[in-house]
Design a protein around this motif. Structure first.
Motif, PDB file in Angstrom:
ATOM      1  N   LEU A 240       0.834  -1.232   0.104  1.00 31.01           N
ATOM      2  CA  LEU A 240       0.157   0.007  -0.050  1.00 31.01           C
ATOM      3  C   LEU A 240       0.840   1.382  -0.062  1.00 31.01           C
ATOM      4  N   ILE A 241       1.853   1.432   0.889  1.00 37.06           N
ATOM      5  CA  ILE A 241       2.706   2.494   0.994  1.00 37.06           C
ATOM      6  C   ILE A 241       3.727   2.738  -0.339  1.00 37.06           C
ATOM      7  N   ASP A 242       4.074   1.552  -1.037  1.00 39.11           N
ATOM      8  CA  ASP A 242       4.701   1.790  -2.181  1.00 39.11           C
ATOM      9  C   ASP A 242       3.758   2.338  -3.126  1.00 39.11           C
ATOM     10  N   ASP A 243       2.698   1.816  -3.356  1.00 35.82           N
ATOM     11  CA  ASP A 243       1.601   2.315  -4.483  1.00 35.82           C
ATOM     12  C   ASP A 243       1.401   3.933  -4.051  1.00 35.82           C
TER      13      ASP A 243
ATOM     14  N   TYR B 130       2.033   7.252  -6.336  1.00 31.61           N
ATOM     15  CA  TYR B 130       0.803   7.802  -6.705  1.00 31.61           C
ATOM     16  C   TYR B 130       1.025   9.430  -6.247  1.00 31.61           C
ATOM     17  N   THR B 131       1.230   9.621  -4.963  1.00 32.10           N
ATOM     18  CA  THR B 131       1.246  11.169  -4.599  1.00 32.10           C
ATOM     19  C   THR B 131       2.485  11.692  -5.339  1.00 32.10           C
ATOM     20  N   LYS B 132       3.537  10.938  -5.461  1.00 35.23           N
ATOM     21  CA  LYS B 132       4.723  11.744  -6.345  1.00 35.23           C
ATOM     22  C   LYS B 132       4.099  12.209  -7.600  1.00 35.23           C
TER      23      LYS B 132
ATOM     24  N   GLU C 182       5.675  15.486  -9.092  1.00 33.95           N
ATOM     25  CA  GLU C 182       7.311  15.316  -8.765  1.00 33.95           C
ATOM     26  C   GLU C 182       7.989  14.272  -9.695  1.00 33.95           C
ATOM     27  N   PHE C 183       7.333  13.577 -10.314  1.00 36.52           N
ATOM     28  CA  PHE C 183       8.014  12.732 -11.354  1.00 36.52           C
ATOM     29  C   PHE C 183       8.499  13.385 -12.718  1.00 36.52           C
TER      30      PHE C 183
ATOM     31  N   LEU D 201       0.227   7.993 -15.841  1.00 34.94           N
ATOM     32  CA  LEU D 201       1.352   7.898 -16.636  1.00 34.94           C
ATOM     33  C   LEU D 201       1.194   8.098 -18.077  1.00 34.94           C
ATOM     34  N   THR D 202      -0.145   7.207 -18.474  1.00 39.75           N
ATOM     35  CA  THR D 202      -0.557   7.165 -19.847  1.00 39.75           C
ATOM     36  C   THR D 202      -0.707   8.699 -20.292  1.00 39.75           C
ATOM     37  N   GLU D 203      -1.529   9.450 -19.605  1.00 38.61           N
ATOM     38  CA  GLU D 203      -1.879  11.016 -19.874  1.00 38.61           C
ATOM     39  C   GLU D 203      -0.570  11.810 -20.022  1.00 38.61           C
TER      40      GLU D 203
END
Ligand code: ADP
Length: 258
Positions: A88-91, A95-97, A102-103, A230-232
């Motif tokens: 959960l934390i990884d995802d 997601y929040t990044k 920030e990515f 990511l796709t968008e």
């Protein structure tokens, strides 16, 4: 008379501005509501496994478990819940990044055929011992796309792992070109997704059957939200087609470099 006309024009403009302002305020309210719902959902999803871990640890501390078999079972459950939390934390972190922008995308001009062959040929190993066949409709379309190869891998990983969770016997991967866009489709022959849920499928933390999806399939409900973002970010689109009891096809559409 002229002056009156100008005042009339001004009033009309003013009215339009008022309507726009009202729309913006409503939009902000909607966003705020969504954010609150999201936080409530995250809190709930993080707390559930934690509560359960605490319960098992306290039971072990109290010494109420006497036999080794139950003891091991409790430890295994604690471990399993900790894994779920980790997942959960990884995802959530990915997601929040992305949500915060920030990515960074490291865009490269890449040969689609090479990218897809590399990716899927490796994946064949993962299916060697699974009861599901990974069918690759080759040759994959050969064209050039401007993408971040690492992010493309993330997109495909998410779609393929979902397909693997739900497929009954096979997954078919195919490519197509439509209106200067490359389409990559991942099709499974699983249970399908009820029409009522399609609309919310890409919302963060959305799961069709939360209890079952989380327990049996180790999901967080963030996979498709990540894929969509990511796709968008690649100026692309994601499309889903699903027929109950027959299967689901996820297609991503990426612009071709002409
Ligand atoms: P998770 O990260 O939990 O897998 P996703 O965002 O990837 O969550 O998927 C959201 C929900 O959509 C899943 O919980 C599942 O109910 C449903 N879903 C996703 N892919 C498929 C599929 N190929 N077939 C059936 N249901 C699917």
């Amino acid at each position: 008379y002229t002056e009156g006309n100008e005042i009339g024009e001004f009033c009309k403009e003013f009215d339009k501005m008022r309507v726009r302002l009202k729309d913006t305020i409503l939009e902000q309210h909607e966003l705020e509501k969504r954010r609150k719902r999201l936080i409530a959902s995250i809190t709930h999803d993080l707390r559930t496994p934690l509560t359960s871990i605490k319960g098992y640890v306290e039971a072990l501390q109290d010494g109420i478990v006497k036999d080794k078999e139950t003891y091991d079972k409790y430890l295994a459950t604690i471990n399993e819940k900790a894994d779920l939390l980790n997942h959960l934390i990884d995802d959530l972190s990915v997601y929040t990044k992305q949500e915060l922008g920030e990515f960074a995308l490291n865009i490269e001009r890449i040969h689609s055929g090479r990218l897809l062959n590399n990716y899927f040929n490796h994946k064949q190993y993962d299916f060697k011992y699974a009861n599901i066949e990974l069918i690759l409709k080759k040759p994959f379309i050969s064209t050039y796309i401007n993408v971040d190869p690492y992010r493309m891998t993330q997109i495909l990983d998410n779609l393929l792992s979902n397909a693997k969770k739900y497929a009954r016997t096979q997954i078919v991967v195919s490519t197509k070109v439509i209106q200067y866009h490359l389409r990559i489709s991942v099709q499974d022959d699983g249970e399908g997704i009820p029409e009522d849920f399609i609309q919310n499928l890409f919302d963060p933390f959305f799961m069709v059957n939360k209890k079952k999806d989380q327990k049996e399939k180790g999901g967080s409900g963030l996979g498709l939200a990540i894929v969509k973002q990511l796709t968008e970010a690649h100026d692309g689109e994601i499309i889903v087609e699903s027929v109950l009891d027959q299967g689901t096809t996820f297609t991503i559409e990426i612009p071709i470099d002409r």
